[in-house]
Motif scaffolding. Structure first.
Motif, PDB file in Angstrom:
ATOM      1  N   SER A  27       0.892  -1.100   0.028  1.00  0.00           N
ATOM      2  CA  SER A  27      -0.208   0.074  -0.087  1.00  0.00           C
ATOM      3  C   SER A  27       0.763   1.251   0.015  1.00  0.00           C
ATOM      4  N   MET A  28       0.583   2.059  -0.987  1.00  0.00           N
ATOM      5  CA  MET A  28       1.542   3.315  -1.196  1.00  0.00           C
ATOM      6  C   MET A  28       0.910   4.385   0.075  1.00  0.00           C
ATOM      7  N   ASN A  87      -7.480   7.270   6.254  1.00  0.00           N
ATOM      8  CA  ASN A  87      -7.395   6.986   7.545  1.00  0.00           C
ATOM      9  C   ASN A  87      -6.567   5.940   8.223  1.00  0.00           C
ATOM     10  N   GLU A  88      -5.295   5.824   7.610  1.00  0.00           N
ATOM     11  CA  GLU A  88      -4.153   5.458   8.050  1.00  0.00           C
ATOM     12  C   GLU A  88      -3.048   6.306   7.835  1.00  0.00           C
ATOM     13  N   TYR A  89      -1.904   6.202   8.598  1.00  0.00           N
ATOM     14  CA  TYR A  89      -0.823   7.260   8.816  1.00  0.00           C
ATOM     15  C   TYR A  89       0.042   7.029   7.567  1.00  0.00           C
ATOM     16  N   ALA A  90       0.449   8.353   6.896  1.00  0.00           N
ATOM     17  CA  ALA A  90       1.222   8.327   5.941  1.00  0.00           C
ATOM     18  C   ALA A  90       2.649   7.842   6.157  1.00  0.00           C
ATOM     19  N   SER A  91       3.161   7.376   5.383  1.00  0.00           N
ATOM     20  CA  SER A  91       4.773   6.746   5.522  1.00  0.00           C
ATOM     21  C   SER A  91       5.642   8.130   5.559  1.00  0.00           C
ATOM     22  N   ASN A  92       6.809   8.003   6.004  1.00  0.00           N
ATOM     23  CA  ASN A  92       7.821   9.044   5.762  1.00  0.00           C
ATOM     24  C   ASN A  92       7.755   9.641   4.062  1.00  0.00           C
ATOM     25  N   GLY A  93       8.006   8.867   3.511  1.00  0.00           N
ATOM     26  CA  GLY A  93       8.047   9.072   1.844  1.00  0.00           C
ATOM     27  C   GLY A  93       6.793   9.736   1.508  1.00  0.00           C
ATOM     28  N   VAL A  94       5.584   9.226   1.858  1.00  0.00           N
ATOM     29  CA  VAL A  94       4.552  10.051   1.423  1.00  0.00           C
ATOM     30  C   VAL A  94       4.622  11.413   2.195  1.00  0.00           C
ATOM     31  N   LEU A 110     -10.871  12.975  -8.816  1.00  0.00           N
ATOM     32  CA  LEU A 110     -10.050  13.009  -7.774  1.00  0.00           C
ATOM     33  C   LEU A 110     -10.434  14.265  -6.864  1.00  0.00           C
ATOM     34  N   PHE A 111     -10.138  14.167  -5.542  1.00  0.00           N
ATOM     35  CA  PHE A 111     -10.450  15.077  -4.613  1.00  0.00           C
ATOM     36  C   PHE A 111      -9.336  15.333  -3.736  1.00  0.00           C
ATOM     37  N   PRO A 112      -9.240  16.347  -2.957  1.00  0.00           N
ATOM     38  CA  PRO A 112      -7.891  16.474  -2.144  1.00  0.00           C
ATOM     39  C   PRO A 112      -7.819  15.831  -1.105  1.00  0.00           C
ATOM     40  N   TYR A 113      -6.569  15.419  -0.464  1.00  0.00           N
ATOM     41  CA  TYR A 113      -6.400  14.637   0.772  1.00  0.00           C
ATOM     42  C   TYR A 113      -5.524  15.555   1.516  1.00  0.00           C
ATOM     43  N   ASP A 114      -5.474  15.311   2.813  1.00  0.00           N
ATOM     44  CA  ASP A 114      -4.587  15.845   3.647  1.00  0.00           C
ATOM     45  C   ASP A 114      -3.778  14.712   4.196  1.00  0.00           C
ATOM     46  N   ALA A 115      -2.304  14.544   4.193  1.00  0.00           N
ATOM     47  CA  ALA A 115      -1.608  13.666   4.603  1.00  0.00           C
ATOM     48  C   ALA A 115      -1.358  13.433   5.981  1.00  0.00           C
ATOM     49  N   GLY A 116      -1.959  14.468   6.988  1.00  0.00           N
ATOM     50  CA  GLY A 116      -1.773  14.604   8.467  1.00  0.00           C
ATOM     51  C   GLY A 116      -0.517  14.707   8.807  1.00  0.00           C
ATOM     52  N   ALA A 157       4.455  21.467  11.658  1.00  0.00           N
ATOM     53  CA  ALA A 157       4.261  20.099  11.602  1.00  0.00           C
ATOM     54  C   ALA A 157       3.206  19.705  12.675  1.00  0.00           C
ATOM     55  N   THR A 158       2.211  18.532  12.478  1.00  0.00           N
ATOM     56  CA  THR A 158       1.299  18.189  13.082  1.00  0.00           C
ATOM     57  C   THR A 158       1.942  16.968  14.155  1.00  0.00           C
ATOM     58  N   ILE A 159       1.758  17.371  15.510  1.00  0.00           N
ATOM     59  CA  ILE A 159       2.368  16.711  16.383  1.00  0.00           C
ATOM     60  C   ILE A 159       1.220  16.160  17.617  1.00  0.00           C
ATOM     61  N   PRO A 160       0.905  14.977  17.850  1.00  0.00           N
ATOM     62  CA  PRO A 160       1.291  13.837  16.997  1.00  0.00           C
ATOM     63  C   PRO A 160       0.531  13.787  15.584  1.00  0.00           C
ATOM     64  N   GLN A 161       1.370  12.990  14.451  1.00  0.00           N
ATOM     65  CA  GLN A 161       0.886  12.977  13.292  1.00  0.00           C
ATOM     66  C   GLN A 161      -0.700  12.228  13.319  1.00  0.00           C
ATOM     67  N   ASP A 162      -1.269  12.724  12.364  1.00  0.00           N
ATOM     68  CA  ASP A 162      -2.801  12.722  12.010  1.00  0.00           C
ATOM     69  C   ASP A 162      -2.640  11.393  11.082  1.00  0.00           C
ATOM     70  N   THR A 163      -3.835  11.002  10.670  1.00  0.00           N
ATOM     71  CA  THR A 163      -3.838   9.936   9.628  1.00  0.00           C
ATOM     72  C   THR A 163      -4.354  10.634   8.304  1.00  0.00           C
TER      73      THR A 163
END
Length: 260
Positions: free
Chosen positions: A72-73, A77-84, A174-180, A193-199
């Motif tokens: 999964s790239m 509703n899940e946490y983004a990877s460091n790369g994303v 396609l619609f906009p997404y927030d990486a959290g 920065a969002t601390i703690p990271q959101d989904t």
């Protein structure tokens, strides 16, 4: 003993197949597609705080993969990877590319990487080709919204296989997404920065529910699509030939809203 040997062989083969619906793909060996990304981010469609300069509204390059269900790239509703995170915030692809390469070391995870050039305005098209395999029939990609805190558009695990057939053509709004990973509300917000990271969450006309949000249009029920992607299967007779650029007709997505 013979029956036991056959059973072990069958189980061993089954365990090597990818897990998920894509394991049911019995299509031909592979298929090639033309993927066309169309930006629909215009000042008429999205008048609020529309970026006109430093930098003006535009799209990053498109980065995607074809893969099986054990990869999964990104996922809502899940946490983004460091790369994303790096890609969504800064358009930097190095860490995401490394993550993809590492995932490719797994059996039947990532089959191919594809990319398309950036678009220097909010509207326009970019395109490239991709290849899917029966064991890797899913397509995922990301495109960064520029400028933005950590906003992007993309597709998560779109299956191009239907039983024993590859889809001839598919289009997705396609619609906009927030990486959290960044807490900015507007296109030009400074890095916070969002601390703690959101989904990863979808941005809508009412969420985040804050007047400062650049996509906040309380009079609307839903946002119009900010982009569209179309994937067209390349026929065997066309393989080896340069696929023609497909100029898709733009659909109206104007916002009927009064913005002060």
């Amino acid at each position: 003993k013979v029956i036991w040997t056959i059973l072990v062989t069958i189980l061993g083969y089954a365990s090597s197949l990818p897990v998920g619906d894509d394991s049911l793909c019995t299509a031909e060996e592979l298929a090639k597609y033309k993927i066309i990304f169309t930006g629909k981010w215009s000042q008429i469609a999205f008048p609020k705080q529309y970026p006109l300069y430093r930098p003006p509204a535009q799209w990053s390059s498109l980065l995607g993969v074809t893969h099986s269900s054990d990869y999964s790239m990104w996922k809502k509703n899940e946490y983004a990877s460091n790369g994303v995170r790096d890609f969504a915030e800064k358009g930097e692809a190095w860490v995401l590319m490394k993550e993809i390469e590492e995932a490719g070391e797994k059996i039947q995870s990532v089959h191919g990487i594809f990319s398309a050039p950036a678009i220097s305005s909010g509207t326009g098209q970019t395109s490239t080709e991709l290849e899917v395999h029966p064991r890797h029939p899913l397509v995922s990609f990301v495109v960064r919204i520029v400028p933005s805190p950590d906003w992007f558009v993309g597709i998560d695990s779109l299956n191009l296989c239907e039983g024993d057939c590859w889809m001839d053509e598919v289009s997705v709004d396609l619609f906009p997404y927030d990486a959290g990973t960044d807490s900015g509300f507007t296109f030009s917000s400074p890095n916070f920065a969002t601390i703690p990271q959101d989904t990863v969450t979808e941005i809508t006309c009412s969420s985040p529910s804050h007047p400062a949000n650049s996509f906040y249009y309380p009079k609307l029920k839903i946002l119009p699509p900010i982009a569209q992607v179309t994937m067209v299967k390349i026929k065997k007779s066309q393989l080896g030939l340069s696929a023609p650029f497909i100029n898709l007709p733009a659909k109206s997505n104007e916002i009927i809203d009064s913005v002060s």
